[in-house]
Design an enzyme around this catalytic site. Structure first.
Site, PDB file in Angstrom:
ATOM      1  N   LEU A 143     -18.308   8.854   4.988  1.00  0.00           N
ATOM      2  CA  LEU A 143     -17.692   8.584   5.366  1.00  0.00           C
ATOM      3  C   LEU A 143     -18.382   7.020   5.241  1.00  0.00           C
ATOM      4  CD1 LEU A 143     -17.807  10.291   8.964  1.00  0.00           C
ATOM      5  CD2 LEU A 143     -16.148  10.812   6.747  1.00  0.00           C
ATOM      6  N   ASP A 144     -17.170   5.806   4.997  1.00  0.00           N
ATOM      7  CA  ASP A 144     -17.378   4.716   5.214  1.00  0.00           C
ATOM      8  C   ASP A 144     -18.524   4.241   6.238  1.00  0.00           C
ATOM      9  OD1 ASP A 144     -16.010   4.788   3.032  1.00  0.00           O
ATOM     10  OD2 ASP A 144     -13.759   4.268   4.007  1.00  0.00           O
ATOM     11  N   ARG A 145     -19.326   3.360   6.122  1.00  0.00           N
ATOM     12  CA  ARG A 145     -20.058   2.571   7.576  1.00  0.00           C
ATOM     13  C   ARG A 145     -19.316   2.523   8.725  1.00  0.00           C
ATOM     14  NH1 ARG A 145     -21.179  -2.016   9.187  1.00  0.00           N
ATOM     15  NH2 ARG A 145     -19.948  -3.427   7.853  1.00  0.00           N
ATOM     16  N   THR A 147     -16.369   4.061   9.814  1.00  0.00           N
ATOM     17  CA  THR A 147     -15.566   5.262  10.422  1.00  0.00           C
ATOM     18  C   THR A 147     -16.875   5.646  11.129  1.00  0.00           C
ATOM     19  OG1 THR A 147     -14.373   4.330   8.546  1.00  0.00           O
ATOM     20  CG2 THR A 147     -14.784   6.873   9.030  1.00  0.00           C
TER      21      THR A 147
END
Length: 592
Positions: A143-145, A147
């Site tokens: 997951l993106d940081r 998110t």
């Protein structure tokens, strides 16, 4: 280190050795040009200053900024790592299946999954190992940081291989929830626009015909009239980087608090709706200063524009006078990592995004004032590194110090009583673990790095200052203390050929005197510009180890975006988290 603000988690700064081998795209380029275009964590002036101080070695020799990188070069760089704070919201273990060897976690926004950029210990993987005791966890997706949400993490290589095949084949069903701008349409909304990464430094992605195929299905959950936002369900059938954020922007409903894809200052009034122009352009512009430095005539990426003179008046000019403009200073580095030629609109987006990041981080804005007020940075031979492994066992970023205390601090583990910590004065402390505080660890080991030549290689264009010019920057040298087995006195090796770093009070005092002496702080590059570091009414903090300016704590609510991984369905089962708090009906937040 200042205490963490409410809602934040911090770790003490620590010394960290980067070790890497030359990448294909680096070969034949100058070291400073590569470093400054590959990384934007600090200002151009800092990178030039640090390299001229000898903080980087190539194949065991101190490397100058103009060293040409060759195939097979081993690069080592010791830095004092200041990891940004992350949210204090704890990671939740939703399920631990020891028999099938995996765990399910709920990751808070702001915490990256694995080490990257400035993050090494404040990561999901590192926290699971250090705080929860897992020996090994495998990331089969990420997951993106920014998110938050659900992740399935195998604890064995066998489970990791099986789950990886499912993610790669597209059989995993993923569902996310997001809060987006405007009233989202009813029914299924399908977006199948291809995505392309056009800026590696910023991680920026756009819709582009040369990109990789991507498909997302969106459904409205609820519209909130009080904020003119919609809560929606997102079902990606592919897993491209920033897929949901870019597809929502393309549809004209960007995530409401997205600092990259939802900011009009970056994208303009269209906000990226319908995509941006893709016709190639050669237009480039140099970085622009922020409003509080708008009246300076110099490029904000550099302090001086004149070539070094034959008669060097002081060490400051030696250390800061560039001989030419580099791609980052002219803007020519924009698009260097793009797989396709960039359009004028794409270049403008990247330029504005970079300028905003620089302004927010303040590295270029402070202009590294403290570095102008002292001698050269300490060379890495004061931080003895272990010899690299044989060529057939190369490991990226796996450098280690000879001093195990520094290794312990770097890894975030408890310091045992086998390696006593000593003070900077060379007095041995007690050997109990209670005495081994991470905050007391220092880099000033007395063991030189084996094989390091104190004379920088490739220094034809860099004139060393004379002894009488250096003397005014040099405090009294610490006495040499011979090291004993397993007892490493933390004192500095006197080196008459190299300026010695000032103490923090001395450096701050000189910086204050230079600022106060400037009749017009914005008059020219030889003086210090006004800004956070020049405010006499504001107490400015600097790191006592490396002199970096310490940033104020961020607002916790600005560390995440309204995007949450809600539910995954795999062969292992269906797993889900609770709905995030920001998805509740009538939810409000600071929209400034």
């Amino acid at each position: 280190m200042p205490a963490a603000g409410p809602g934040l988690k911090k770790i003490p700064p620590y010394w960290y050795p980067y070790t890497t081998y030359a990448k294909q795209r680096w070969i034949g380029r100058e070291l400073l040009e590569v470093v400054s275009t590959e990384f934007r964590d600090r200002s151009m002036e800092y990178y030039r200053y640090a390299l001229e101080s000898g903080v980087t070695t190539i194949n065991g020799q101190v490397a100058s900024p103009n060293h040409i990188i060759q195939n097979g070069d081993r690069m080592e760089n010791v830095v004092h790592r200041h990891e940004p704070p992350v949210t204090a919201t704890p990671i939740r273990i939703l399920l631990e299946d020891k028999e099938r060897e995996f765990i399910v976690v709920d990751k808070p926004g702001s915490i990256p999954v694995h080490a990257s950029g400035r993050y090494h210990r404040n990561t999901l993987v590192a926290i699971l190992m250090s705080d929860f005791g897992y020996e090994k966890v495998y990331t089969v997706n990420r997951l993106d940081r920014l998110t938050s949400g659900l992740m399935i993490l195998p604890t064995s290589s066998d489970c990791a291989r099986r789950l990886t095949k499912e993610f790669v084949s597209g059989t995993v069903r993923k569902e996310y929830v997001a809060r987006v701008n405007g009233r989202f349409p009813d029914g299924d909304v399908i977006c199948e626009q291809p995505l392309l990464t056009v800026d590696r430094q910023m991680g920026l992605n756009i819709v582009h015909e040369e990109g990789r195929n991507a498909k997302t299905i969106f459904n409205l959950i609820r519209y909130d009239e009080n904020t003119d936002t919609s809560v929606i369900l997102c079902k990606p059938t592919t897993g491209r980087s920033h897929q949901l954020r870019v597809h929502l922007q393309y549809l004209g409903h960007s995530i409401s608090n997205d600092p990259v894809y939802g900011d009009r200052r970056i994208w303009g009034e269209k906000m990226g709706k319908g995509g941006i122009d893709t016709i190639p352009s050669d237009e480039r512009t140099a970085p622009a200063p922020p409003p509080h430095l708008a009246n300076i005539q110099d490029n904000p990426e550099s302090l001086l524009r004149e070539s070094p003179q034959d008669d060097i008046e002081d060490i400051e000019n030696v250390l800061t006078a560039p001989t030419k403009l580099l791609p980052r200073e002219t803007g020519e580095d924009i698009g260097m990592g793009s797989p396709v030629p960039l359009s004028s609109e794409a270049v403008g987006v990247i330029t504005r995004l970079r300028n905003m990041k620089d302004e927010a981080e303040d590295w270029s804005r402070w202009r590294d004032v403290i570095f102008r007020a002292k001698g050269t940075l300490r060379a890495p031979r004061d931080l003895a590194l272990k010899k690299p492994p044989p060529g057939n066992k190369k490991q990226k970023n796996k450098g280690e110090f000879v001093n195990e205390q520094l290794n312990a601090a770097m890894k975030g583990i408890d310091v045992n009583d086998e390696f006593p910590v000593t003070s900077a004065t060379g007095q041995l402390k007690g050997t109990t673990s209670a005495d081994c505080l991470l905050s007391e660890l220092t880099s000033e080991v007395s063991t030189p790095l084996e094989g390091v030549d104190p004379t920088p290689i490739g220094t034809e264009s860099f004139a060393a200052p004379s002894d009488d010019k250096i003397e005014k920057f040099r405090p009294a040298a610490a006495p040499f203390v011979k090291s004993k087995p397993k007892l490493i006195p933390l004192v500095r090796i006197p080196d008459p050929a190299e300026p010695v770093q000032l103490t923090t009070p001395e450096a701050v005092s000189i910086a204050g005197e230079l600022i106060a002496a400037a009749s017009d702080a914005n008059a020219g590059p030889e003086q210090f510009p006004q800004g956070p570091a020049a405010d006499p009414n504001e107490k400015q903090s600097y790191c006592p180890e490396c002199y970096l300016p310490l940033h104020p704590d961020p607002v916790p609510e600005k560390l995440y975006i309204f995007l949450h991984a809600l539910r995954y369905t795999t062969s292992l089962g269906t797993f889900e988290t609770e709905m995030p708090a920001w998805s509740a009906e009538g939810f409000t937040w600071d929209m400034s």
